[in-house]
Enzyme design. Structure first.
Site, PDB file in Angstrom:
ATOM      1  N   ASN A  42       0.713  -0.795   0.038  1.00  0.00           N
ATOM      2  CA  ASN A  42       0.138  -0.006   0.458  1.00  0.00           C
ATOM      3  C   ASN A  42       1.431   1.367   0.160  1.00  0.00           C
ATOM      4  OD1 ASN A  42       0.475  -0.851   2.691  1.00  0.00           O
ATOM      5  ND2 ASN A  42      -0.869   0.502   3.363  1.00  0.00           N
ATOM      6  N   ILE A  43       0.515   2.392  -1.024  1.00  0.00           N
ATOM      7  CA  ILE A  43       0.894   3.408  -0.747  1.00  0.00           C
ATOM      8  C   ILE A  43       0.328   4.179  -0.096  1.00  0.00           C
ATOM      9  CG2 ILE A  43       2.579   5.161  -2.473  1.00  0.00           C
ATOM     10  CD1 ILE A  43       2.895   2.501  -3.887  1.00  0.00           C
ATOM     11  N   GLU A  44       0.442   5.322   0.380  1.00  0.00           N
ATOM     12  CA  GLU A  44      -0.283   6.146   0.874  1.00  0.00           C
ATOM     13  C   GLU A  44       0.289   7.959   0.330  1.00  0.00           C
ATOM     14  OE1 GLU A  44      -1.005   6.145   5.463  1.00  0.00           O
ATOM     15  OE2 GLU A  44      -2.041   3.820   4.317  1.00  0.00           O
ATOM     16  N   CYS A  53      -4.483   0.952  -2.562  1.00  0.00           N
ATOM     17  CA  CYS A  53      -4.046  -1.050  -1.937  1.00  0.00           C
ATOM     18  C   CYS A  53      -2.914  -1.293  -2.079  1.00  0.00           C
ATOM     19  CB  CYS A  53      -5.317  -1.101  -2.209  1.00  0.00           C
ATOM     20  SG  CYS A  53      -6.424  -0.319  -1.106  1.00  0.00           S
ATOM     21  N   GLU A  55      -2.815  -4.980  -3.137  1.00  0.00           N
ATOM     22  CA  GLU A  55      -3.195  -5.435  -4.220  1.00  0.00           C
ATOM     23  C   GLU A  55      -3.384  -4.922  -5.579  1.00  0.00           C
ATOM     24  OE1 GLU A  55      -4.651  -4.657  -1.229  1.00  0.00           O
ATOM     25  OE2 GLU A  55      -6.199  -6.385  -0.324  1.00  0.00           O
ATOM     26  N   CYS A  90     -10.209  -4.712  -0.171  1.00  0.00           N
ATOM     27  CA  CYS A  90     -11.043  -3.610   0.136  1.00  0.00           C
ATOM     28  C   CYS A  90     -12.396  -4.392  -1.123  1.00  0.00           C
ATOM     29  CB  CYS A  90     -11.043  -2.379   0.365  1.00  0.00           C
ATOM     30  SG  CYS A  90      -9.746  -1.347  -1.287  1.00  0.00           S
ATOM     31  N   CYS A  93     -10.417  -3.176  -4.196  1.00  0.00           N
ATOM     32  CA  CYS A  93      -9.802  -4.115  -4.746  1.00  0.00           C
ATOM     33  C   CYS A  93     -10.478  -5.670  -5.634  1.00  0.00           C
ATOM     34  CB  CYS A  93      -8.880  -4.219  -4.104  1.00  0.00           C
ATOM     35  SG  CYS A  93      -7.477  -3.113  -3.305  1.00  0.00           S
TER      36      CYS A  93
HETATM   37  N1  THU Z   1      -5.494  -1.355   2.145  1.00  0.00           N
HETATM   38  C1  THU Z   1      -4.496  -2.658   1.656  1.00  0.00           C
HETATM   39  O1  THU Z   1      -3.550  -1.644   0.799  1.00  0.00           O
HETATM   40  N2  THU Z   1      -5.317  -3.168   0.598  1.00  0.00           N
HETATM   41  C2  THU Z   1      -6.708  -3.686   1.328  1.00  0.00           C
HETATM   42  O2  THU Z   1      -7.462  -4.443   1.104  1.00  0.00           O
HETATM   43  C3  THU Z   1      -7.462  -2.851   2.828  1.00  0.00           C
HETATM   44  C4  THU Z   1      -6.829  -1.388   2.319  1.00  0.00           C
HETATM   45  C5  THU Z   1      -4.682   0.046   3.019  1.00  0.00           C
HETATM   46  C6  THU Z   1      -4.913   1.311   2.335  1.00  0.00           C
HETATM   47  C7  THU Z   1      -4.486   2.722   2.833  1.00  0.00           C
HETATM   48  O3  THU Z   1      -2.658   2.279   2.671  1.00  0.00           O
HETATM   49  C8  THU Z   1      -4.535   1.226   5.071  1.00  0.00           C
HETATM   50  O4  THU Z   1      -4.578  -0.027   4.515  1.00  0.00           O
HETATM   51  C9  THU Z   1      -5.141   1.593   5.450  1.00  0.00           C
HETATM   52  O5  THU Z   1      -6.279   1.632   5.129  1.00  0.00           O
END
Ligand code: THU
Length: 138
Positions: A42-44, A53, A55, A90, A93
């Protein structure tokens, strides 16, 4: 490639998670039909909305390299530190998976470790999903 090996790749990808805002670290490893594996984390973003996300990172890496056929994805996610929970993908995804995968065949592995995991078909996590087939006139 065993499920354990794919989970191991996801665990390694999780180490690269860029998640300074949520501290929720996710890694994914996507097994393609040709045997290649694409990983993602995941890259915020400071503006929150542009965050991606793990995935989708893995899927978009693969699709951007011309790969369109996939077998399964392993996902590991948990608050920073040890993986203490099964992280399910999520809704966004799941919809991206629906675009590229047969929901009756594509497998989603949610794991806490290489020997502690559960396997689902996309169909189970996105029942009656809307996909490319719906846009074709019968
Ligand atoms: N996140 C994912 O990478 N995959 C998911 O299926 C659920 C959420 C990440 C997004 C965000 O960076 C962090 O988790 C918190 O929501």
């Amino acid at each position: 490639m065993t499920d354990g090996q794919l989970i191991d790749e996801a665990l390694r990808a999780r180490e690269l998670s860029y998640s300074p805002y949520s501290s929720y670290q996710v890694g994914a490893a996507l097994l393609c039909a040709d045997g290649k594996v694409f990983t993602g984390c995941n890259i915020e973003n400071a503006a929150y909305g542009p965050s991606n996300c793990a995935e989708r990172t893995a899927f978009f890496k693969a699709v951007s390299e011309g790969i369109l056929e996939f077998k399964k994805i392993a996902i590991v996610g948990s608050p920073k530190g040890e993986v203490t929970q099964y992280a399910f993908p999520c809704g966004v995804c799941r919809q991206v998976m629906m675009e590229f995968c047969n929901p009756k065949e594509f497998q989603i592995i949610v794991a806490k470790g290489t020997e502690d995991y559960k396997v689902f078909y996309l169909q189970e996590l996105l029942p009656e999903g809307f996909g490319p087939g719906n846009l074709k006139q019968l």
